[in-house]
Design a protein around this motif. Structure first.
Motif, short mmCIF file in Angstrom:
data_model
loop_
_atom_site.label_atom_id
_atom_site.label_comp_id
_atom_site.label_asym_id
_atom_site.label_seq_id
_atom_site.Cartn_x
_atom_site.Cartn_y
_atom_site.Cartn_z
N ARG A 26 0.68 -1.30 0.18
CA ARG A 26 0.08 0.08 0.00
C ARG A 26 1.03 1.21 0.10
O ARG A 26 1.95 1.11 0.76
CB ARG A 26 -0.95 -0.07 1.28
N THR A 27 0.50 2.39 -0.85
CA THR A 27 1.10 3.49 -0.86
C THR A 27 0.39 4.62 0.10
O THR A 27 -0.98 4.67 -0.06
CB THR A 27 1.39 3.97 -2.29
N PRO A 28 0.99 5.22 1.04
CA PRO A 28 0.35 6.36 1.67
C PRO A 28 -0.21 7.72 0.69
O PRO A 28 -0.81 8.45 1.20
CB PRO A 28 1.14 6.80 2.66
N LEU A 29 0.36 7.56 -0.38
CA LEU A 29 -0.03 8.87 -1.15
C LEU A 29 -1.31 8.71 -1.94
O LEU A 29 -1.60 7.46 -2.34
CB LEU A 29 1.14 9.06 -2.35
N ALA A 30 -2.12 9.54 -2.36
CA ALA A 30 -3.11 9.82 -3.14
C ALA A 30 -3.02 9.67 -4.53
O ALA A 30 -2.38 10.71 -5.06
CB ALA A 30 -4.06 10.98 -2.63
N ALA A 31 -3.42 8.75 -5.28
CA ALA A 31 -3.29 8.71 -6.74
C ALA A 31 -3.91 9.62 -7.28
O ALA A 31 -3.57 10.42 -8.34
CB ALA A 31 -3.46 7.37 -7.12
N PHE A 32 -5.05 10.16 -6.81
CA PHE A 32 -5.72 11.14 -7.21
C PHE A 32 -6.40 12.19 -6.34
O PHE A 32 -6.68 11.80 -5.41
CB PHE A 32 -7.05 10.86 -8.23
#
Lengths: 225, 284
Positions: free
Chosen positions: A186-192
């Motif tokens: 999981r990535t903590p960054l927002a893809a959008f």
């Protein structure tokens, strides 16, 4: 060039996934965008071709205009693939808490879980297309040894930020939604993020690297993106 | 100048013509399902065609206007007593229920000068799947307060001819409501039309399709015979557009509507002509 309704046209170069053809499609899309043709509202590079969407007020034959435009761009030469796209680094936590299907992937590929993670994080990737949801990338370049099919039964809700693999691609889920891909991190960054200047983290042609991070760093980035 | 939502209705959202130029990153234009009725409602109150308005679905809201406000309601017909297809000056303090739709499914309530909504990515439309745009990225609820951009209602109403009390003696025709059903919709052959066997191709054009209740702003499921495809490989995910008719393995066609996915892996048998989408939008 096939019609896509009466306000769009689609030129498909390949019916199967071919990374070379996909790259040509992306270079063609960039060449068309650079011409800033009035009346064309969207240029969408897809896995195997490019779609051109026209303004309803456009006066002319959509398919003929699209075909002529594509021919002109191909004749004049397309920009280099290296000049397209940016380098995107995606921090990913591959911990068991987030890697919901890692054990299953390890079993199917006959690799250890650590090997799966190592191979995934070592890859050189490119965004082949962004679709299905805003910011949702289809990323090519997955290690052949990690090729697994989609899950037999999709998960009702895949958590937002999940990084998942299937067939020869990696996807990142921009928000919680049902999905059938194999979740390995999981990535903590927002893809959008609609409030960002550039709302989508991924664009077609971007080069992607996945950077393994710890749970602690995941939490920090989640709180301070 | 506020407009207070007393009862929100079934699905009331702020919409305009949508946000264009983002399909390459997976964001469809969205916006009003029936752009013709939105355009008409805006014209009747002196707005530019795509000014932000309320899209009202099947059960309309109940609204209280705290100032004199020039409004127009176009599209579906509702039985709350609100005049349709003509400008009307709602007086300060008046409460208006839109009521339940009796004909058609969606209507647009335009206010003079448009609704004051902070644009997101160039549009005031509400993108429900992504929860952004419009009013806080969601359908309206009890207690929400909206306002028009400017205080021009009285002056615009004063300029209207052939008035009749708070409204006028004339009205615009309902442009997208069916006189009778079934409605005839024009379609352009889709990229994957040839992948369907000839019986399925014939069935697509011969069937009177029923829009299923499990339909929404993303897509309309069409009830009728299943359309079978000659067994073959999965098709490569490709671009879609408003009005694309996709056929998943179940054989049930889905017509993509305003909040559609920009790409899809299901074969597309046809696309509904853009000019006919507003009429389809009135069916469910």
């Amino acid at each position: 060039m096939v019609p896509l309704g009466d306000l769009a046209a689609y030129v498909e170069f390949s019916r199967t996934l071919d990374l070379e053809v996909n790259s040509v499609a992306q270079r063609l899309a960039a060449a068309i965008v650079a011409r800033a043709v009035p009346g064309i509202r969207d240029v969408v590079p897809a896995l195997g071709g490019v779609a051109l969407h026209f303004d309803p007020g456009f006066v002319g034959d959509v398919r003929e205009t699209a075909a002529a435009l594509v021919e002109t761009c191909m004749k004049k030469g397309l920009p280099d693939a290296d000049d397209l796209g940016r380098r995107i680094e995606v921090p990913v936590c591959y911990d068991a808490e987030f890697a919901l299907d890692l054990a299953e992937v390890a079993e199917k590929t006959k690799l250890s879980a650590e090997d799966v993670v190592r191979r995934h994080a070592a890859g050189q990737y490119r965004v082949l297309m962004v679709g299905f949801a805003p910011g949702h990338p289809y990323i090519g370049g997955l290690d052949q040894k990690l090729a697994v099919p989609r899950r037999a039964a999709p998960r009702a809700l895949v958590p937002a930020g999940s990084v998942a693999i299937a067939n020869q691609q990696t996807v990142v889920y921009p928000y919680a939604i049902s999905g059938g891909w194999n979740v390995i991190g999981r990535t903590p960054l927002a893809a959008f993020d609609s409030t960002r200047l550039v709302p989508s983290m991924f664009a077609p042609g971007d080069r992607v690297v996945f950077r393994p991070i710890s749970r602690r760093v995941f939490q920090e980035l989640l709180e301070h993106p | 100048m506020s407009i207070r939502i007393l009862r929100p209705g079934l699905l009331t959202t702020v919409q305009d013509f949508g946000r264009h130029g983002h399909q390459h990153v997976g964001l469809c234009p969205g916006g009003a399902m029936d752009v013709v009725s939105l355009t008409l409602a805006n014209a009747l109150v002196g707005n530019p065609p795509g000014a932000a308005a309320l899209e009202i679905t099947v059960i309309g809201p109940e609204l209280r206007f705290e100032h004199d406000t020039l409004v127009a309601l176009c599209g579906a017909e509702f039985k709350g007593g609100f005049p349709h297809n003509r400008p009307m000056l709602v007086r300060a303090g008046e409460t208006l229920p839109v009521g339940r739709a009796t004909r058609g499914a969606r209507a647009y309530l335009a206010v003079a000068s448009g609704l004051a909504i902070e644009p997101v990515l160039g549009s005031c439309s509400t993108y429900l799947p992504g929860r952004f745009g419009g009013f806080e990225g969601r359908a309206l609820r009890h207690g929400d307060v909206l306002a028009p951009n400017e205080d021009v209602s009285r002056e615009r109403f004063a300029a209207l001819k052939r008035k009749n009390g708070a409204s006028v003696r004339w009205s615009a025709p309902p442009l997208t409501l069916p006189d009778r059903e079934p409605i005839v919709v024009h379609a352009i052959e889709g990229q994957h039309h040839g992948l369907f066997d000839s019986a399925a191709q014939r069935a697509f054009y011969d069937t009177v399709w029923r829009v299923s209740p499990e339909s929404n702003r993303m897509g309309f499921r069409l009830g009728g015979p299943p359309l079978s495809r000659e067994a073959g490989e999965e098709i490569l995910s490709g671009p879609t557009c408003l009005g694309s008719v996709q056929v998943p393995p179940s054989g049930v066609p889905i017509a993509l509507m305003a909040d559609h996915q920009t790409t899809g892996g299901y074969p597309r048998i046809a696309e509904i002509a853009a000019a006919d989408v507003p009429r389809v939008a009135q069916l469910a």
